[in-house]
Write an enzyme that holds these catalytic residues in place. Structure first.
Site, short mmCIF file in Angstrom:
data_model
loop_
_atom_site.label_atom_id
_atom_site.label_comp_id
_atom_site.label_asym_id
_atom_site.label_seq_id
_atom_site.Cartn_x
_atom_site.Cartn_y
_atom_site.Cartn_z
N ASP A 95 0.81 -1.39 -0.04
CA ASP A 95 -0.04 -0.05 0.07
C ASP A 95 0.66 1.15 -0.35
OD1 ASP A 95 -1.83 1.75 0.22
OD2 ASP A 95 -2.50 1.26 2.32
N SER A 96 0.43 2.17 -0.63
CA SER A 96 1.18 3.57 -0.65
C SER A 96 1.20 4.52 0.41
CB SER A 96 0.84 4.41 -1.78
OG SER A 96 -0.39 4.75 -1.25
N GLY A 97 0.47 4.09 1.61
CA GLY A 97 0.44 4.91 2.46
C GLY A 97 -0.92 5.72 2.31
N GLY A 98 -1.70 5.65 1.24
CA GLY A 98 -2.78 6.57 1.14
C GLY A 98 -4.09 6.35 2.29
N PHE A 99 -3.98 5.03 2.70
CA PHE A 99 -4.94 4.87 3.75
C PHE A 99 -4.63 5.54 4.96
CE2 PHE A 99 -7.07 2.60 7.02
CZ PHE A 99 -8.30 2.51 6.74
N ASP A 149 -2.77 8.35 -2.91
CA ASP A 149 -4.06 8.66 -3.28
C ASP A 149 -4.55 9.46 -2.04
OD1 ASP A 149 -4.15 6.46 -1.84
OD2 ASP A 149 -6.30 6.17 -2.51
N GLN A 191 -10.99 6.65 -7.06
CA GLN A 191 -11.86 7.25 -5.73
C GLN A 191 -13.15 7.68 -6.11
OE1 GLN A 191 -11.24 6.83 -2.78
NE2 GLN A 191 -8.98 6.21 -2.58
N GLY A 218 -11.47 3.58 -1.13
CA GLY A 218 -12.71 4.63 -0.68
C GLY A 218 -13.76 3.81 -0.27
N ASP A 268 -7.86 -7.44 -0.11
CA ASP A 268 -7.12 -7.56 1.11
C ASP A 268 -7.84 -7.15 2.24
OD1 ASP A 268 -5.54 -4.97 2.62
OD2 ASP A 268 -6.56 -4.46 0.66
N CYS A 306 -13.16 -27.85 7.51
CA CYS A 306 -11.59 -27.27 7.18
C CYS A 306 -10.69 -28.48 7.46
CB CYS A 306 -11.50 -26.09 8.09
SG CYS A 306 -9.90 -25.22 7.73
N CYS A 308 -7.54 -27.33 8.02
CA CYS A 308 -6.17 -26.71 8.35
C CYS A 308 -5.67 -27.19 9.73
CB CYS A 308 -6.32 -25.10 8.58
SG CYS A 308 -7.30 -24.66 10.27
N CYS A 311 -7.88 -26.91 12.86
CA CYS A 311 -9.22 -27.54 12.89
C CYS A 311 -8.97 -29.27 12.89
CB CYS A 311 -10.07 -27.40 11.60
SG CYS A 311 -10.70 -25.60 11.67
N HIS A 337 -6.30 -20.27 11.12
CA HIS A 337 -7.69 -20.91 10.50
C HIS A 337 -8.24 -20.01 9.69
CE1 HIS A 337 -11.77 -22.27 10.08
NE2 HIS A 337 -12.10 -21.66 10.53
#
Length: 373
Positions: A95-99, A149, A191, A218, A268, A306, A308, A311, A337
């Site tokens: 991520d660019s840091g925009g969030f 952004d 956006q 956004g 994500d 599941c 995993c 489980c 899990h």
């Protein structure tokens, strides 16, 4: 698009916009639709890289802002880049840091040139321009990097939304012009909140930049889920069909299903690990809260469907005990899990798209979770 990257569109569901694809990167192929666990500080909290691979994770996400503050992009670069630093040889997206422009709004100042933060760690000044965001991400060495952004709140005024959309477009142009490495795919971020005209305006500015991929930003920032789905209905058709489409920061299992049938390829979210650390599991029958007393004497697995490690090796009674006793193994096992659950959900969804049954798959899953379709 750089020769290092290629998106193959393998199939499209006839009843929905769901797409089956392959995203080729320098560190491997990602079968899409796909979910990326969040490894903000170059680690998916509590989970070893090999464990991620064992449950089917293809690509992980790390965060530019946080890694630039600690340990610093120079150190990551000196240590061989993120792949070597965190011992993950698969694809990585940063991520660019925009969030953080959105989430740390009270700790930053923004103008045409850049955004200036006060570090959440020690209060020191941290300046992030489009050029610096690209430079840091080039030092980190991820396969996919994001344009800087401005992610505005969903309920800002129309004038403020348009200002943020136009700034995002100008910053994307600066990011593209600043990029020097050809082995990183730079994604633009559309956006515009839940406003159709603003999303169209954003896409009209970004698509001509001919970037290797496009994200929808956004969303999942406080709006009603139904509004998010409607926004995707009119946004994904604006994006190139021959590039991956990435919905940032989403989300719940039902959000993934609803978004895939609207044409999204990549996701994500911190939810699988964050909820896991807080004793909530996602299962084939719906969410389970392990702290509930009804699990105290339950010898059964967390999710019988599941396969995993959690489980197949531990009972609900034991998992609850770990949380009640404050043992760190509890959050680890539940996080593992939940990541496995998300990966299996997407694998099954890819199979459904291949069989042209995405809509049916979504309806069956939502019904099992007690969610009206």
């Amino acid at each position: 698009m750089s020769s290092h990257f290629r998106y193959e569109l393998l199939a499209t569901d006839s009843e929905t916009r769901a797409r089956l694809g392959r995203w080729h990167t320098p560190h491997g192929v990602v079968e899409t639709p796909a979910f990326m666990p969040v490894g903000t500080l170059a680690t998916v909290k509590g989970i070893l890289p090999q464990q991620l691979k064992d449950v089917g994770v293809q690509q992980v996400l790390a965060n530019t802002y946080h890694l630039a503050l600690r340990p610093g992009a120079d150190i990551v670069e000196e240590m061989g880049g993120l792949h070597q630093f965190m011992n993950w040889d698969g694809p990585i997206l940063t991520d660019s840091g925009g969030f953080q422009v959105f989430s740390l709004a009270k700790m930053r100042k923004l103008d045409e040139k850049q955004v200036v933060f006060r570090s959440h760690i020690d209060g020191s000044v941290f300046e992030l321009s489009p050029e610096k965001a690209v430079r840091i991400q080039e030092q980190l060495g991820a396969d996919c990097i994001m344009c800087l952004d401005e992610c505005p709140p969903h309920d800002v005024s129309p004038d403020e939304m348009q200002r943020a959309v136009d700034l995002t477009t100008r910053w994307a142009t600066r990011c593209r012009d600043a990029q020097q490495r050809s082995d990183q795919a730079l994604f633009g971020i559309v956006q515009g909140g839940t406003h159709q005209k603003m999303r169209e305006r954003s896409a009209e500015g970004l698509v001509p930049l001919d970037l290797p991929g496009y994200a929808v930003g956004g969303l999942s920032v406080g709006e009603d889920p139904a509004d998010m789905y409607t926004t995707l209905d009119f946004t994904t058709p604006l994006l190139p069909a021959d590039r991956p489409r990435y919905l940032m920061g989403v989300g719940r299992p039902q959000d993934l299903l609803e978004s895939v049938v609207r044409g999204i390829d990549l996701f994500d979210c911190v939810m699988p690990t964050r909820n896991g650390r807080n004793a909530q599991a996602f299962t084939s029958a719906g969410p389970v809260r392990l702290r509930n007393q009804k699990h105290q004497r339950d010898p059964g697995p967390l999710d019988p469907e599941c396969g995993c490690l959690t489980c197949t090796s531990y009972s609900r009674a034991y998992l609850r005990h770990l949380f009640i006793a404050g043992e760190m193994l509890g959050p680890i096992l539940l996080s593992l899990h939940n990541i496995a659950f998300y990966q299996q959900l997407l694998r099954n969804l890819r199979e459904a798209i291949q069989l042209n049954k995405a809509a049916e798959f979504k309806a069956v899953q939502l019904a099992r979770w007690g969610i009206s379709n």
